[in-house]
Scaffold this active site. Sequence first.
Site, PDB file in Angstrom:
ATOM      1  N   HIS A 175      42.504  30.767  -3.656  1.00 55.92           N
ATOM      2  CA  HIS A 175      42.967  32.152  -3.596  1.00 55.92           C
ATOM      3  C   HIS A 175      43.132  32.636  -2.158  1.00 55.92           C
ATOM      4  O   HIS A 175      43.712  33.696  -1.919  1.00 55.92           O
ATOM      5  CB  HIS A 175      41.999  33.067  -4.348  1.00 55.92           C
ATOM      6  N   GLY A 225      23.660  26.613  -0.976  1.00 57.78           N
ATOM      7  CA  GLY A 225      23.821  26.940   0.440  1.00 57.78           C
ATOM      8  C   GLY A 225      23.876  28.414   0.746  1.00 57.78           C
ATOM      9  O   GLY A 225      23.589  28.823   1.878  1.00 57.78           O
ATOM     10  N   GLU A 236      39.602  25.659  -6.524  1.00 56.65           N
ATOM     11  CA  GLU A 236      38.411  26.519  -6.463  1.00 56.65           C
ATOM     12  C   GLU A 236      38.890  27.964  -6.522  1.00 56.65           C
ATOM     13  O   GLU A 236      39.411  28.502  -5.542  1.00 56.65           O
ATOM     14  CB  GLU A 236      37.601  26.293  -5.189  1.00 56.65           C
ATOM     15  N   LEU A 246      41.134  21.858  -4.272  1.00 61.55           N
ATOM     16  CA  LEU A 246      41.629  22.760  -3.243  1.00 61.55           C
ATOM     17  C   LEU A 246      40.600  23.852  -2.983  1.00 61.55           C
ATOM     18  O   LEU A 246      40.334  24.694  -3.844  1.00 61.55           O
ATOM     19  CB  LEU A 246      42.963  23.388  -3.664  1.00 61.55           C
ATOM     20  N   ASP A 247      40.032  23.835  -1.784  1.00 63.83           N
ATOM     21  CA  ASP A 247      39.023  24.826  -1.426  1.00 63.83           C
ATOM     22  C   ASP A 247      39.645  26.218  -1.367  1.00 63.83           C
ATOM     23  O   ASP A 247      40.739  26.406  -0.826  1.00 63.83           O
ATOM     24  CB  ASP A 247      38.437  24.459  -0.052  1.00 63.83           C
ATOM     25  N   ALA A 248      38.913  27.180  -1.917  1.00 69.93           N
ATOM     26  CA  ALA A 248      39.298  28.600  -1.855  1.00 69.93           C
ATOM     27  C   ALA A 248      40.802  28.769  -2.035  1.00 69.93           C
ATOM     28  O   ALA A 248      41.504  29.287  -1.171  1.00 69.93           O
ATOM     29  CB  ALA A 248      38.824  29.217  -0.532  1.00 69.93           C
TER      30      ALA A 248
END
Length: 881
Positions: free
Chosen positions: A546, A680, A580, A542-544
Site C-alpha cells: 500500500h 519487533g 503485505e 511485496l513489502d508494504a
Amino acid sequence: MNTPSQYDCPVLTNQILATDLDGTLIPLSDNPQNTADLPQLAAQLQSHHVTLIFITGRHFASAQTAIEQHQLPQPDWLICDVGTSIFHRQPDGALQTVDAYADHLGEIVAKMPIDELQQHLSTIDGLRLQESEKQGPFKLSYYADAAQLDPLVEQIKQQLSQTAAPYSIIHSVDPFNGDGLIDLLPSGVSKAHALAWWVEQNDLHQDAIVFAGDSGNDLAALTAGYRAIVVGNADRAVAQQAYAAHRAAGWENRLYLATHPATSGVWEGCRWFGLVDREEALPQKLGATPIGDRATYFRVWAPDRQSVEVEVDNGQTTVTHALQKDKSGDFTGVVPQAAANAHYQYRLDGAAVRPDPASRYQPEGVHGPSQIINPRAFPWTDQNWTGIDKRDLVIYELHIGAFTQAGDFQAATAQLPELSALGVTAVEVMPVAQTPGQWNWGYDGVNLFAVRNTYGTPDDFKHFIDACHAAGMAVILDVVYNHVGPEGNYLSEFGPYASTKHHTPWGDAFNYDEPGSAAVRQFVIDNALFWLQEYHLDGLRLDAAHFIKDDSRPAIVDELRRDVSRFAETVDRTIHLIAETNVFDQESLNDQVDRLAFDGVWCDCLMHAIYAHALPDLRIAHREYLGGDLAETLQHGFVFFGRDEKRIEASKRQDLSRNAAGKSYIESFIIGLQTHDSVGNHPQGQRIHQLTSKAFQKAAAALTMLYPGIPIIFMGEEFAIDAPFPFFVDFEDATLKQAVDSGRAREFPQHVWGDFLLPSQSDTFYQAKHDVPDRRDEEMFAWYRDLIALRKQGLADGWLSADRMTAGYDSQTDIFFLRFRQDSGTEIVVQTRLAGPTESPGEAIEIPMEGTVLLSSAELPQTDDKNITLRPNQVIISQTT
C-alpha cells in the site's frame, strides 16, 4: 621411444577442444536441435583452426563407426578404449597408434601383462569376456549380470589385491541393454590420464585445453584444471562435483555449465570460451553480464550523465572502458578484459565513482565496488521441482542473519532438515538485498539485485534455495519496492529514480509516475523477474504494498502482477505473488482487465485480535484492536478493510468476505500468530509466550494453524524460544544511527520505551540469534508438528476449507471454536479457552465430549463418558461421531 612430436601430424593450434562422444558431442536421438547444430559447430571449429580431440570409452572401430554414422568432424587425435589407446591423424587422413603411449602403459603393467591377468580372473564365475574387438593390449573387458555386478567387482578387487596386479577396475551398467560392464585398465589409467599424458608430451599448459563431458567417466578430466564444459544433459551430480572441485581449487572462470544438451551444449561452451564465434546478440538487461570467460557486457541507465566509464579491477590491473550512450540514456559496451568475479565501478562524467545500480553483488558493502557475477555458474539440481500449490503452503518466515549463530546462507541451509521435520512447505526469507552496515532487518536495501555480502555469495543463496527444493520446500523472498534505503543510495546520481511528489517514512520513494518513470518501472519489474528466474524462487512477498505510490494507470503494482503472471506461464513450477497489505484488501485479490490478483495478502487482523484479547493494553499495530474482535475475525477473517484500513461493521463483513463467484477470500489470507513485525514492534522484541504463557501460545496456535487461510510461522515460534527479535539496523553514517534510535520511540508512542533495545547497538542484533539449543522447547515443536500434520490431513480429506467452516465464540462456556463439516456428516471441532497471560491452571470447566479427541494441548482428564474437563489456555481438537 617415439613421441608424438616426432610424427608427421597436424600442427597444434592455440585452441584445443577435447570432447567425449556419447552424450556429449554426438547428437541425442530425440533432439533435432543437436542435429542442426552439429554441422555449424564443425564448420566453426574448422574455420577457427581448433585442434580436435575425441576422448571416448568406445573401442577404435566403434569410435570410427560413430564418426561416420553421425557425420562428426574428423578429429586430429583420438583417445579411446577408456584411455588405453591414443591415435593421431596422418596427412593421408588415417588414424595411427601413438606407440609412445603404448610404451608408457607397457611400463605400468610390465609385472603382469594382460594375458596373465586374464588367467588369474578365469576362476571367477559369472564373468563373460566381451567381443575381441572390445579387448586391447592394455584393456580387459567382461560382461556380467547387472544383479551380480557389485559382488563380482568385489571378487575382482580381492584378486587384484592378492596378486598385486597393477590394474584398476571400472564398472557400470549399459543404459541401452542393462548388461553389467567391467573394464580392467592399467593402474591409474583413464580418459583423463591419457589426456594428461598427451598434454605433457606436447608441452602444453592446461589453459590450452577445453574439455567437454557429460558423465562420471568424464569427471576426472572435468576437474583436472582444464577449462571445462558440462553439457546440459549431464547428471546433476556430475555438474555439482565439477563445480565443487573447481571452487575448492580456487579456479575461476574455468567451468561452464551449459544449458543446452549434448552437441548444442558443446557449441554453447565453445562460444563461451572463445573457440568459435560468440553469439552476436547482446543481453538487454541492466548490469554486468559475462558473455564469455574473459568478456563482460555492461549496461547502465544514466540519462543525467554525459559520460560513463567502467573501471574494471582484475586484481593486478585496472582496465578503463568508455561506454556509449544511446537515446534512451543507456550506456553500454563490451569489455574484453572483464571476467566474472572481477570488481568494477562506474565513473560518472569523469568524477565520482559509484557502484552499479543493478549490481549483482557488493563484496565490500554499499559504498564499495560491484562484482561481476556469472549467472550460469551454479549447478542447479531442481530440474524436477514443480513447486507447492497455494492451498498446501505452510510458511516459515526467517531472517538469514538471526536464524543461526553464523548468520549466513550456508548455516541456514544446514537447518533445513529441521524445518522439513516440522512439516513446513515454504520458507519466506526476509529481504536479502544489500543494505548498509553489519546487520539490518533488510528493508533498507539500496542494491536491489545484490544479496547482502554478510550472508554469503549469490551462489550460497542459490544453494540454499536448491536445498529447500530438494527438501520439498518452496522459497518466497520478501522484496521492497516502496522505497530505497537512506545510506548507499546512489541511484539519483544516475537518473530520476526517486519521486519528487511521493514520500515514505523510510527513504526515497521510487519514481513510478513522473518524467523518466518508464525506465524506473522497468528496473523494478526486471528486479522481480530476476529473483524468480535467476534464483529459481517460488514467489515474492511485496513489502508494504500500500506504500508503493503511483498515480499512473496501470499502476506499477498492476504491471508487476501482469509480468510475473506471464513469467509463471513459462516455467514448470508454481509461482506465488503475495502482498503485505496488513488488512484485507479486496482489490488485491480480484482479477481485473488490466491486472491479475495477488495469490495472497498478509491479513493481520486475526493475529492482532488474539493479542488484543489476551493483552488489551498492548498495541503493536497502528490500528486499534479491541478485546471483542477475536470472535468476529474468526468468522470473517478480518475487522479492518481496504487500503485506508477502515474498521468495518459486522453487518457488512459477510458481504465483503466473498468474491463475485461466492468464494471466500479467507483462503488467500496469510495468517500468523507471530511475524517479524508483531515481535519487533514490541520495545523489547518479546514473543507471545513471553507476554502470555506457553499454554496460551499452544491454544492460540491451533486457531491459526487450522484456520483455512495460509499459515505462517515466525522463526523460533515452534520452539517458543526466549531470544527476542527487536528491530535492529546498522548504518555507517552516525547521524542516521542516532535518527533511527530516537525515531523508533516516536513510531509507537503508546509503548514504554525506557529500557528498549536501541536498533543500532550490536547486542540488539546478537540477542536475536534464535538457534540456542538450551532455549528450545521440544514439546512446543511437537505440538506445532502435530497441528501441521492435522492441517495437511484436513486439506487432503477436503474438510479444511472456508466453505465448510463455522467459527465464533460461545459466551456460556467462554470457548472460541472452529467447526469443519466432513463429507461423512461428522465434524472436526477446535475448541479453545484463551485466558491471557497466566501459567496457573485457573478454573476448569466441563464441556460435552464430542466424539474422539484428536489433539489436546494439555492433559485431558475425562470426568465421565459424556464430559471432559477444559482448563483456561487449553485447546482440544476432536472429531464428532
